[in-house]
Design a protein around this motif. Sequence first.
Motif, short mmCIF file in Angstrom:
data_model
loop_
_atom_site.label_atom_id
_atom_site.label_comp_id
_atom_site.label_asym_id
_atom_site.label_seq_id
_atom_site.Cartn_x
_atom_site.Cartn_y
_atom_site.Cartn_z
N TRP A 292 1.16 -1.55 -0.43
CA TRP A 292 -0.35 -0.62 -0.09
C TRP A 292 0.83 0.97 0.09
N ASP A 293 1.92 1.24 0.76
CA ASP A 293 3.09 1.94 1.53
C ASP A 293 3.00 2.60 -0.26
N LEU A 294 3.68 1.73 -1.35
CA LEU A 294 4.58 1.20 -2.24
C LEU A 294 3.74 2.53 -3.83
N ASN A 295 2.27 1.91 -3.26
CA ASN A 295 0.48 2.40 -4.27
C ASN A 295 1.02 4.27 -4.05
N THR A 296 1.24 4.47 -3.14
CA THR A 296 1.12 5.44 -2.82
C THR A 296 1.80 6.39 -3.24
N LEU A 297 3.48 5.88 -2.94
CA LEU A 297 4.30 6.65 -3.72
C LEU A 297 4.17 6.76 -4.85
N ALA A 298 3.83 5.75 -5.70
CA ALA A 298 3.70 6.21 -7.18
C ALA A 298 2.86 7.32 -7.41
N ALA A 299 2.30 7.87 -6.50
CA ALA A 299 2.06 9.12 -6.28
C ALA A 299 2.40 10.81 -5.74
N GLY A 300 3.98 10.29 -5.38
CA GLY A 300 4.55 11.33 -5.99
C GLY A 300 5.71 11.81 -4.08
N ASP A 301 6.39 11.94 -3.63
CA ASP A 301 6.40 11.99 -2.50
C ASP A 301 5.70 12.70 -1.49
N ASP A 302 5.41 14.00 -2.41
CA ASP A 302 4.96 15.06 -1.11
C ASP A 302 3.49 14.29 -1.15
N VAL A 303 2.28 13.94 -1.97
CA VAL A 303 1.31 12.77 -1.31
C VAL A 303 1.59 11.71 -0.69
N ALA A 304 2.97 11.01 -0.95
CA ALA A 304 2.47 9.97 0.05
C ALA A 304 3.31 10.85 1.74
N LYS A 305 3.65 11.74 1.84
CA LYS A 305 4.45 11.99 3.15
C LYS A 305 2.79 12.92 3.36
N ASN A 306 1.86 13.18 2.80
CA ASN A 306 1.02 13.97 3.06
C ASN A 306 -0.13 12.69 3.90
N LEU A 307 0.52 11.41 3.90
CA LEU A 307 -0.78 10.62 3.97
C LEU A 307 -0.03 9.64 4.77
N GLY A 308 0.78 10.43 5.22
CA GLY A 308 1.73 9.83 6.68
C GLY A 308 2.42 8.03 6.37
N VAL A 309 2.65 8.35 4.79
CA VAL A 309 4.08 7.90 4.63
C VAL A 309 5.11 8.57 4.92
N ASN A 310 6.44 7.24 5.70
CA ASN A 310 7.45 8.11 6.32
C ASN A 310 8.56 8.17 4.88
N VAL A 311 8.70 8.65 3.38
CA VAL A 311 9.17 8.56 2.58
C VAL A 311 10.73 7.53 2.35
N ASN A 312 11.36 8.80 3.30
CA ASN A 312 12.35 8.23 3.70
C ASN A 312 13.06 6.69 4.47
N ARG A 313 12.25 6.87 5.28
CA ARG A 313 12.49 5.38 6.07
C ARG A 313 12.18 3.91 4.62
N LEU A 314 11.05 4.83 3.98
CA LEU A 314 10.09 4.00 3.57
C LEU A 314 11.36 3.07 2.63
N ARG A 315 12.18 4.45 1.82
CA ARG A 315 12.81 4.01 1.14
C ARG A 315 14.00 2.93 1.27
N LEU A 316 14.44 3.75 2.75
CA LEU A 316 16.06 3.14 2.95
C LEU A 316 15.58 1.05 3.69
N THR A 317 14.19 1.11 4.10
CA THR A 317 14.26 -0.13 4.23
C THR A 317 13.89 -0.84 3.77
N GLY A 318 13.44 -0.12 2.18
CA GLY A 318 12.71 -2.09 1.35
C GLY A 318 14.03 -1.84 0.41
N LEU A 319 15.43 -0.84 0.23
CA LEU A 319 16.38 -1.09 -1.08
C LEU A 319 16.99 -2.34 -0.10
N PHE A 320 17.23 -1.47 1.56
CA PHE A 320 17.99 -2.77 2.04
C PHE A 320 17.47 -4.26 2.11
N VAL A 321 15.37 -4.24 1.79
CA VAL A 321 15.48 -5.70 2.08
C VAL A 321 15.47 -6.08 0.88
#
Length: 361
Positions: free
Chosen positions: A240-269
């Motif tokens: 779901w967070d990845l789907n939200t990120l597709a709308a743009g970083d600003d939109v994802a942040k406004n919806l409560g997604v920690n974009v930097n943490r999502l990107r970091l943990t996603g890349l590491f996993v």
Amino acid sequence: MTAYQKNPISLFLSGRRRKFIVLITLLILLFLTCIYALNAGSFHLPFERILIILYQMITDPAALEGAKSEKIVVIDFRMPRVILAILTGMSLAVAGCVMQALLKNPLVSPFTLGLSSAASFGAAMAIVFGPALFPFIPTQYQNGTIILSAFLIGWLSILLIYAISRMKGSSSATLILSGVVIGYIFTAGVMILKYLTNDEKLREITLWLMGGMWGANWGAVLIVTPITLLCFLYLESRAWDLNTLAAGDDVAKNLGVNVNRLRLTGLFVATLASSACLAFTGIIGFIGLMGPHIGRMIIGNDNRYLIPCSALLGAFILLISDTAARTVMDPIEIPVGVIMYIIGGIFFMILILRGQHRVIT
């Protein structure tokens, strides 16, 4: 317009039902491919005998003692190879799918981000320097040093890429360019090691770089299986967070997604999943590019369905390629990495010619 077409709930259920049908179809196709892979080879067995052996392995292992040759070929040799091919294809395809969503670029994959080059440098170091690289590992476990070194250097490459991107801002373009540069640096390191080493080690490095399932065994399967499954479950939980990120970083942040943490943990996993498999198989390219792209063609961009679809497609592509690699010139075995370079190169060119290289928006 019919009443069915006007009802959004019916449309939603219809779309979801179609996606489940696609996933189930791919799962059945993968199972049939497994049976074929267990059957294919110099030692031929009827399909029904393969099914009986699998059933006895689960329900009554003692019954297989009366058919030791069949047990050795099917269970001890072919089955670990089939499972490792499935796990590797899943890991690389899911990693590519998640990386593309995180960086919003359809050409991103473990191969194009430089992870494969880094893992190959780690393996080459272990081959050249041997036990001196990890003195705490007993000499008889030389393969363990290759696996550990490839895994650690693969992780290091992603750390370097993310560190560079953080210095200049965490834009997807910076991450991608960083990956390309890091990949070139590690490739240069491999070339230096190949130039300095002797002929025997040079051959071993070259063979590892080609990629293959020669080292498949139940020990490798037991290590890779929990890593692959746990990484898959975590990344699927972030769909779901990845789907939200597709709308743009600003939109994802406004919806409560920690974009930097999502990107970091996603890349590491994603790195953990792919590097753990590459450490056992060597360099296998383009799975992380082909699986997600084909998945989008047949199931769409919703990561809740695209991630498992990519996993099944990656497993199918690599399993059928590995089966062809060991049977098409039987008894000579072709490295599956060579086949994937050919298939992936053709697929890559088709994407470019069709104009599918644009950044996902």
